[in-house]
Design an enzyme around this catalytic site. Structure first.
Site, mmCIF file in Angstrom:
data_model
loop_
_atom_site.group_PDB
_atom_site.id
_atom_site.type_symbol
_atom_site.label_atom_id
_atom_site.label_comp_id
_atom_site.label_asym_id
_atom_site.label_seq_id
_atom_site.Cartn_x
_atom_site.Cartn_y
_atom_site.Cartn_z
ATOM 1 N N GLY A 1 -32.208 -100.233 3.005
ATOM 2 C CA GLY A 1 -31.179 -100.564 2.024
ATOM 3 C C GLY A 1 -31.816 -101.116 0.773
ATOM 4 O O GLY A 1 -32.972 -101.540 0.799
ATOM 5 N N CYS B 1 -37.374 -100.454 7.302
ATOM 6 C CA CYS B 1 -37.486 -100.984 5.952
ATOM 7 C C CYS B 1 -36.656 -102.261 5.778
ATOM 8 O O CYS B 1 -36.991 -103.283 6.347
ATOM 9 C CB CYS B 1 -37.108 -99.884 4.964
ATOM 10 S SG CYS B 1 -37.566 -100.272 3.293
ATOM 11 N N TYR B 2 -35.533 -102.229 5.052
ATOM 12 C CA TYR B 2 -34.686 -103.428 4.937
ATOM 13 C C TYR B 2 -34.316 -103.938 6.327
ATOM 14 O O TYR B 2 -34.252 -105.151 6.562
ATOM 15 C CB TYR B 2 -33.424 -103.094 4.137
ATOM 16 C CG TYR B 2 -32.492 -104.280 3.955
ATOM 17 C CD1 TYR B 2 -32.731 -105.221 2.957
ATOM 18 C CD2 TYR B 2 -31.386 -104.464 4.781
ATOM 19 C CE1 TYR B 2 -31.897 -106.318 2.795
ATOM 20 C CE2 TYR B 2 -30.546 -105.561 4.629
ATOM 21 C CZ TYR B 2 -30.802 -106.482 3.628
ATOM 22 O OH TYR B 2 -29.979 -107.558 3.473
ATOM 23 N N HIS C 1 -40.183 -95.037 6.493
ATOM 24 C CA HIS C 1 -38.953 -94.330 6.868
ATOM 25 C C HIS C 1 -39.260 -93.167 7.825
ATOM 26 O O HIS C 1 -39.576 -92.059 7.371
ATOM 27 C CB HIS C 1 -38.261 -93.787 5.610
ATOM 28 C CG HIS C 1 -37.627 -94.863 4.793
ATOM 29 N ND1 HIS C 1 -36.324 -95.258 4.967
ATOM 30 C CD2 HIS C 1 -38.133 -95.655 3.828
ATOM 31 C CE1 HIS C 1 -36.044 -96.244 4.128
ATOM 32 N NE2 HIS C 1 -37.131 -96.500 3.417
ATOM 33 N N GLU D 1 -37.276 -91.375 9.376
ATOM 34 C CA GLU D 1 -36.215 -90.353 9.358
ATOM 35 C C GLU D 1 -36.438 -89.251 8.329
ATOM 36 O O GLU D 1 -35.823 -88.197 8.406
ATOM 37 C CB GLU D 1 -34.841 -91.019 9.139
ATOM 38 C CG GLU D 1 -34.601 -91.628 7.750
ATOM 39 C CD GLU D 1 -35.139 -93.055 7.593
ATOM 40 O OE1 GLU D 1 -36.121 -93.385 8.273
ATOM 41 O OE2 GLU D 1 -34.605 -93.810 6.781
ATOM 42 N N SER E 1 -7.415 -72.654 5.348
ATOM 43 C CA SER E 1 -7.875 -71.976 4.133
ATOM 44 C C SER E 1 -8.716 -70.757 4.473
ATOM 45 O O SER E 1 -9.049 -69.965 3.597
ATOM 46 C CB SER E 1 -8.727 -72.949 3.313
ATOM 47 O OG SER E 1 -9.958 -73.175 3.983
ATOM 48 N N GLY E 2 -9.081 -70.618 5.743
ATOM 49 C CA GLY E 2 -9.972 -69.521 6.106
ATOM 50 C C GLY E 2 -11.419 -69.962 6.105
ATOM 51 O O GLY E 2 -12.293 -69.291 6.621
ATOM 52 N N GLY E 3 -11.689 -71.135 5.512
ATOM 53 C CA GLY E 3 -13.042 -71.683 5.525
ATOM 54 C C GLY E 3 -13.385 -72.200 6.918
ATOM 55 O O GLY E 3 -12.511 -72.290 7.786
ATOM 56 N N VAL E 4 -14.654 -72.549 7.106
ATOM 57 C CA VAL E 4 -15.120 -72.935 8.432
ATOM 58 C C VAL E 4 -14.386 -74.181 8.958
ATOM 59 O O VAL E 4 -13.856 -74.182 10.074
ATOM 60 C CB VAL E 4 -16.643 -73.253 8.410
ATOM 61 C CG1 VAL E 4 -17.147 -73.563 9.800
ATOM 62 C CG2 VAL E 4 -17.411 -72.101 7.803
ATOM 63 N N ASP E 5 -14.332 -75.234 8.138
ATOM 64 C CA ASP E 5 -13.836 -76.519 8.647
ATOM 65 C C ASP E 5 -12.382 -76.444 9.090
ATOM 66 O O ASP E 5 -12.039 -76.859 10.201
ATOM 67 C CB ASP E 5 -13.999 -77.612 7.585
ATOM 68 C CG ASP E 5 -15.407 -77.652 7.036
ATOM 69 O OD1 ASP E 5 -16.312 -77.127 7.716
ATOM 70 O OD2 ASP E 5 -15.611 -78.186 5.939
ATOM 71 N N SER E 6 -11.521 -75.913 8.218
ATOM 72 C CA SER E 6 -10.106 -75.894 8.596
ATOM 73 C C SER E 6 -9.866 -74.909 9.740
ATOM 74 O O SER E 6 -9.001 -75.127 10.588
ATOM 75 C CB SER E 6 -9.216 -75.585 7.396
ATOM 76 O OG SER E 6 -9.414 -74.271 6.934
ATOM 77 N N SER E 7 -10.653 -73.839 9.801
ATOM 78 C CA SER E 7 -10.478 -72.871 10.896
ATOM 79 C C SER E 7 -10.830 -73.516 12.231
ATOM 80 O O SER E 7 -10.127 -73.339 13.230
ATOM 81 C CB SER E 7 -11.388 -71.653 10.706
ATOM 82 O OG SER E 7 -11.047 -70.991 9.524
ATOM 83 N N LYS F 1 -21.850 -80.319 9.279
ATOM 84 C CA LYS F 1 -21.448 -78.919 9.082
ATOM 85 C C LYS F 1 -22.005 -77.980 10.165
ATOM 86 O O LYS F 1 -21.279 -77.152 10.707
ATOM 87 C CB LYS F 1 -21.940 -78.461 7.707
ATOM 88 C CG LYS F 1 -21.410 -77.116 7.279
ATOM 89 C CD LYS F 1 -20.083 -77.288 6.626
ATOM 90 C CE LYS F 1 -19.503 -76.000 6.122
ATOM 91 N NZ LYS F 1 -18.279 -76.259 5.367
#
Ligand code: XMP
Length: 511
Positions: free
Chosen positions: A54, A81-82, A167, A169, A221-227, A367
């Site tokens: 942070g 780190c922090y 870090h 990560e 909407s036909g997009g991935v997330d809403s489908s 995603k």
């Protein structure tokens, strides 16, 4: 019961990466802010806890901190780190200012063969900090140092509390993932049992419990997330779900039809399909400014959606495809600054005054995980693997004013481009590819005749999150093939160009 890793986010820009690394190990994790209380932590019952980095200094007024009793819970703790500085600060060590901000690559010298460093071969790590630990608490020992950092890594083996100044990560810490794996799997003994099948079954139970006998509305909407959200909720509560698909007429060729077919035929979902193309086109008539286009589309979308959803009586829930990066961003201690950059992108945002409770079943997923869930739910690969598509659709890919004719020309040309990309086996290697119709006419020759038609630009980029992007380097032969097909097959285009601009300085879309 899933083994959970709790990540406390002290404001680092790369906290999400810690979560990614852990999920990649097949272990479930959640990111929470420092105000997540001890009793909430106990309820979550994490098997391991990570304090992120942070920007603050532990001595600063109002610097984020954590209840010291967290060290008594018995879960192994890793401070980054922090996070490391905070551990020292809370347990009796000292933190001071480094002479200068240390930023960049460093080489660690592992001084103690502890399990945190098991099989760590490459010693390159990434440093980025202002403060640093000057004195470690009595129960700790040094387990790694660098030329300029005597306390690059410390541990209290008895309590299983660890601190690293670098870090692990980020990818520049070459064996950083191994360090995280050692902490999560070897030291905290988390079982890697987080997979999509597991997640799907859990969510289905959860959705049934939350929704009960009530009704749910979902904007599709036909997009991935809403489908994926629609398919998941459908599997949980079937006919209690109604999806509303507002077709604004600005979709890719056949897209509206395909979405309708997948959801009504394959999934037998209650689907209200609203053909609002004429309405959108009439409102966009003569509008050339990109932001105005976005606003009109956003507003009209809400009006149409609102009118349709009012027809569904006794609906209690509105389902949305919110993803984890949005959740983290909006609750990030920085106040979700990066959120505002994206807000104009969220066309299709839903009416604020709707008296519906939100149902966001994929809010804990990234995603790529949503895509895996989509596959698990049996969605066809052309839906789960689809390139991102902006809410305002082709309206921002027809530069200048929009007419039905221009949309049709663009749809045809784009379909050829994408077909050729698929044929060449490149679709899944590219993050986003599309065509842009320019309001520029140039002279050409076809057969014996002169032509005077529009220019089409092709764009293809690779990106991780859309924030930066590199162009996709097609071969000249591929581009020639696409160009020749488009000019021969699409009336209205007589010249094709390829866009070589990366982001930055360009944006991905042209408008
Ligand atoms: P830019 O053009 O900002 O695009 O580099 C980054 C990503 O966002 C998408 N994009 C949008 N998505 N509504 C959306 O839903 C919008 O208004 C919008 N503008 C850009 C773009 O396609 C790319 O994936």
């Amino acid at each position: 019961m899933l083994d959970t890793v709790l990540i406390i986010d002290f404001g680092s820009q790369v906290t999400q990466l810690i979560a990614r690394r852990i999920r990649e190990l097949g272990v479930y994790c959640e990111v929470k802010n420092p105000d997540f209380s001890l009793s909430e932590i106990k309820k979550l019952n994490p098997k391991a806890i990570i304090f992120s980095g942070g920007p603050s200094s532990v001595y600063e007024k109002g610097a984020p901190t954590i209840d010291k009793k967290i060290f008594d819970l018995g879960a192994p703790i890793l401070g980054i780190c922090y996070g490391q500085q905070l551990i020292c600060h809370l347990l009796g060590g000292k933190v001071g200012k480094a002479h200068e901000r240390e930023y960049g690559k460093a080489e660690i010298d592992i001084t103690s063969s502890v399990s945190l460093f098991k099989s760590v071969k490459n010693k390159q790590v990434w440093m980025s900090h202002g403060d640093r630990v000057d004195e470690i608490p009595a129960s700790f020992k040094v387990i790694a140092k660098t030329d300029s950092a005597p306390f690059a890594a410390i541990s209290d083996e008895k309590r299983k509390v660890y601190g690293v100044q670098f870090h692990p990560e980020v990818v520049h810490s070459l064996d950083g993932k191994k360090i995280i794996e050692n902490f999560v799997i070897k030291i905290a003994k988390c079982k890697p049992n987080w997979d999509m099948k597991n997640f799907k079954l859990e969510q289905i139970t959860e959705i049934k419990k939350i929704v009960g006998k009530k009704r749910v509305i979902c904007g599709l909407s036909g997009g991935v997330d809403s489908s994926v959200v629609a398919a998941l909720i459908n599997e949980a509560i079937g006919k209690q779900l109604t999806c509303i698909f507002v077709d604004h007429g600005l979709l890719r060729k056949n897209e509206g039809k395909e979405v309708k077919e997948v959801f009504t035929k394959n999934f037998k979902i209650n689907l209200i399909y609203v053909d609002a193309a004429d309405l959108f086109l009439s409102k966009l008539k003569g509008v050339t400014d990109p932001e105005k286009k976005r606003k009109i589309i956003g507003k009209t979308f809400i009006e149409v959606f609102d009118a349709e959803s009012k027809k569904i009586k006794d609906a209690d829930f509105l389902a949305q495809g919110t993803l984890y990066p949005d959740v983290i961003e909006s609750s990030h201690p920085s106040g979700g600054k990066s959120q505002t950059i994206k807000s104009h992108h969220n066309v299709g945002g839903l009416p604020k005054n709707m008296k519906l409770k939100l149902l966001e079943p994929v809010r804990m997923l990234f995603k790529d995980e949503v895509r895996l869930l989509g596959k698990e739910l049996g969605l066809p690969s052309f839906v789960v693997g689809r390139h991102p598509f902006p809410g305002p659709g082709l309206a921002i890919r027809v530069i200048g004013d929009i007419t039905l004719e221009k949309i049709k020309i663009l749809q045809e040309a784009d379909a050829i481009y994408i077909e050729e990309i698929r044929k060449a086996g490149l679709y899944d290697k590219i993050w986003q590819a599309f065509s842009v119709l320019l309001p520029v006419k140039t002279v050409g020759v076809m057969g014996d005749g002169r032509t005077y038609e529009n220019v089409l630009a092709l764009r293809a980029v690779n990106s991780v999150d859309g924030m930066t992007a590199d162009i996709y380097p097609f071969t000249a032969e591929f581009l020639c093939r696409v160009t020749s097909r488009i000019i021969n097959e699409v009336r209205g285009i007589n010249r094709v160009v390829y866009d070589y601009t990366s982001k930055p300085p360009g944006t991905i879309e042209w408008e």
